[in-house]
Design an enzyme around this catalytic site. Structure first.
Site, short mmCIF file in Angstrom:
data_model
loop_
_atom_site.label_atom_id
_atom_site.label_comp_id
_atom_site.label_asym_id
_atom_site.label_seq_id
_atom_site.Cartn_x
_atom_site.Cartn_y
_atom_site.Cartn_z
N LYS A 63 0.79 -1.20 -0.01
CA LYS A 63 -0.09 0.02 0.22
C LYS A 63 0.86 1.28 0.01
CE LYS A 63 -4.48 0.74 0.28
NZ LYS A 63 -5.54 -0.13 -0.05
N ASP A 118 -7.07 3.97 -4.35
CA ASP A 118 -7.68 3.93 -3.29
C ASP A 118 -8.24 5.58 -2.75
OD1 ASP A 118 -7.60 2.04 -0.77
OD2 ASP A 118 -7.27 3.99 0.22
N1 GLU Z 1 -7.54 0.07 -2.89
C1 GLU Z 1 -8.32 -1.24 -3.01
C2 GLU Z 1 -8.40 -2.02 -1.97
O1 GLU Z 1 -8.17 -1.72 -0.93
C3 GLU Z 1 -7.89 -1.83 -4.36
C4 GLU Z 1 -6.37 -2.16 -4.28
C5 GLU Z 1 -5.84 -2.50 -5.88
O2 GLU Z 1 -6.63 -2.89 -6.77
O3 GLU Z 1 -4.74 -3.04 -5.97
O4 GLU Z 1 -8.36 -3.34 -2.09
#
Ligand code: GLU
Length: 457
Positions: free
Chosen positions: A111, A151
Site C-alpha cells: 500500500k 484508493d
Molecule cells: N484500494 C483497493 C483495496 O483496498 C484496491 C487495490 C488494488 O486494486 O490494487 O483493495
C-alpha cells in the site's frame, strides 16, 4: 504506548483469530509465521514537491509499503489523503496481504500514498502532484515487482496521470498500475468491482443464512460513504431490488426513507470528481429537489436510520463505533459487510459477533462480513486486469463480471470452510464466524507460501 494504532489493530485482529482457534494446535509450524509476517519486507518513504497554481512550492510525504511478496508482486492501492501516515499505510498493506490471498490470484500485499489534501486543487495541480509522486515511486515498482492502484483520493484521473508519468520516466508502456482507462489497458468492470463484489459477497451471506429463500429484493440497506465503493454498491443494490436508505461523506449524511434513486447516485458520482460535498450536492442538483432526502450535518448514518436489514460501511476505517453497532442491531440489521477497509472498530465487531454467536437460530443472528473478504472484488479485478495486460487481450464486461462473482463466492466458501474446520465456538454450525474464517483461511495461504519459500524457517 501504542505508536501505530491502526496497524496494531489490524495485526491483533488476525492474531486473535488464529490464536482463538485450533490452528496452532493442529499445525504448530504456523505459529512462527506471525512475528515474521508482521514486519514489512520494505518501506519506501520519500519527498514529493510540486508547484501550485500560484507558482509556490509545496511539499508532502510520499510512501510505499512493500509488505509481502510471497504470493506475487506487491499489490495494493495508493491513498492520497491528509490522514495518511505510516500506521495507516502499514495497516492497509497488512490487510492487503491477506485480502489478496483470498482472491485466489497471484498477488502479494502493499500500500502507498501521499499525505495531501486534494480538495480544492485544480486539475493542473493534481497532474503535477501525480507526476512528482511518480518521479520517485517509478524507481521502486514494475509489472512483476509492485503494481499499485487507486484508493481514497486516487481514482481514474489520478491513475491516468500516474501512468503517463511512469511511461515517460521509464520509457516503457507496461501493466504497472491497475484501474487504467478502458482505451489504454484498463479492464471493464474495474471501477464497479469493489462495490459490485461487496454486494455479491453479501448475497452469498443472505443465501447461506436463509437457505436460498431471501435476496436483496425488498431489503433496506444503509450505506456510508459516497465515493467509488459506495456508489457502485448502491447501484447494484438498486438493480437487485433493494432500497438504499443512506449515503455519507466526511461532513454529514443523507437519509431517505423511500430510497436514494439511481439518478441521485449518478449526480453524486459526477459532483464528487469536483470535490463537492453532499450538502452542496443536495442543495444544487435538480434530482434532489423532486425526490427529497434528509441531510444531517456532522453525522454518520448508523444512528439515523430505522428498520434496516443490511449495513454496508463504505467510507473509511473505524467509522462504526460500538454504540453505533448496538444501534444498528436494535434497528433490525441482520447482515453487515464492509466495503471500507477496517470500517468497524474492534468494539463494533465484538457487538456484531456477539449478536451472531449468542443467537439461537440463523434468523435471529447478525452476520458480519469482514473487509478482507467482502471488499476484495476491487483488487480481484485488478488481478484480472494484470492477467489481461500480460496476455495483451481485453475481456468482455460479462466475462469479468462472471469471474468476479466466482471469486467472491469462492472466497465466501473458503471463509466458511476455515471457520468450520478451526473455530472453536459452539454455534459455528448455525452461522460460522466470517471474521475468523477469513483470517484463518488467508493466514494459512500466506503462511504456506512463506514456509515453502524459506521466508520463515
Ligand atoms: N484500494 C483497493 C483495496 O483496498 C484496491 C487495490 C488494488 O486494486 O490494487 O483493495
Amino acid at each position: 504506548m501504542v505508536s501505530e494504532p491502526e496497524f496494531q489493530q489490524a495485526y491483533y485482529e488476525i492474531v486473535s483469530s488464529v490464536k482463538d482457534s485450533t490452528l496452532f494446535e493442529k499445525f504448530p509450524q504456523y505459529e512462527k509465521v506471525l512475528p515474521v509476517v508482521s514486519v514489512p519486507e520494505r518501506i519506501i518513504q520519500f519527498r514529493v514537491t510540486w508547484e501550485n497554481d500560484k507558482g509556490e512550492q509545496e511539499v508532502a510525504q510520499g510512501y510505499r509499503v512493500q509488505f509481502n511478496s510471497a504470493k506475487g508482486p506487491y499489490k495494493g492501492g495508493l491513498r492520497f489523503h491528509p490522514s495518511v501516515n505510516l500506521s495507516i499505510l502499514k495497516f492497509l498493506g497488512f490487510e492487503q496481504i491477506f485480502k489478496n490471498a483470498l482472491t485466489g490470484l497471484d498477488m502479494g500485499g502493499g500500500k502507498g500514498g501521499l499525505c495531501v489534501d486534494l480538495k480544492g486543487k485544480s486539475d493542473n495541480e493534481i497532474r503535477r502532484i501525480c507526476y512528482a509522486f511518480m518521479r520517485e515511486l517509478s524507481k521502486h515498482i514494475g509489472k512483476d515487482t509492485d503494481v499499485p492502484a487507486g484508493d481514497i483520493g486516487v481514482g481514474g484521473r489520478e491513475i491516468g496521470y500516474l501512468f503517463g508519468a511512469y511511461r515517460s520516466y521509464k520509457n516503457s508502456w507496461e501493466g504497472v498500475l491497475t484501474g487504467k482507462g478502458l482505451n489504454w489497458g484498463g479492464s471493464l468492470i474495474r471501477p464497479e468491482a469493489t462495490g459490485y463484489g461487496l454486494v455479491y459477497y453479501t448475497q452469498a451471506m443472505i443465501d447461506y443464512a436463509t437457505n436460498g429463500k431471501e435476496s436483496f429484493e425488498g431489503k433496506r440497506v444503509t450505506i456510508s460513504g459516497s465515493g467509488n465503493v459506495a456508489q457502485y454498491a448502491a447501484l447494484k443494490v438498486i438493480e437487485l431490488g433493494g432500497v438504499v436508505v443512506s449515503l455519507s461523506d466526511s461532513q454529514g449524511c443523507i437519509v431517505s426513507e423511500t430510497g436514494i434513486t439511481l439518478e441521485q447516485i449518478n449526480d453524486i458520482a459526477a459532483a464528487k470528481i469536483h470535490f463537492k460535498s453532499l450538502k452542496e450536492i443536495v442543495g444544487e442538483y435538480a434530482t434532489f429537489g423532486e425526490n427529497k432526502v434528509k441531510y444531517i450535518a456532522g453525522a454518520r448514518p448508523w444512528t439515523h436510520v430505522s428498520d434496516v436489514d443490511i449495513a454496508l460501511p463504505c467510507a473509511t476505517q473505524n467509522e462504526v463505533s460500538g454504540d453505533e453497532a448496538k444501534s444498528l442491531v436494535a434497528s433490525g440489521v441482520k447482515f453487515v459487510a464492509e466495503g471500507a477497509n477496517m470500517g468497524s472498530t474492534p468494539e463494533a465487531i465484538s457487538v456484531f459477533e456477539t449478536a451472531r454467536s449468542t443467537a439461537a437460530t440463523a434468523g435471529d443472528a447478525v452476520w458480519f462480513g469482514p473487509p478482507k473478504a467482502a471488499n476484495l472484488g476491487g483488487v480481484a479485478v485488478s488481478g484480472l486486469e494484470m492477467a489481461q495486460n500480460s496476455q495483451k487481450v481485453t475481456w468482455t464486461s460479462e466475462r469479468v463480471d462472471q469471474e468476479l462473482k466466482k471469486i467472491m463466492i469462492n472466497c465466501f466458501n473458503d471463509c466458511i470452510q476455515a471457520a468450520q474446520e478451526y473455530a472453536t465456538e459452539k454455534n459455528t454450525k448455525i452461522l460460522p464466524s466470517l471474521v475468523k474464517g477469513a483470517n484463518i483461511a488467508s493466514f494459512v495461504m500466506v503462511a504456506d507460501a512463506m514456509l515453502d519459500q524459506g521466508d520463515v524457517f
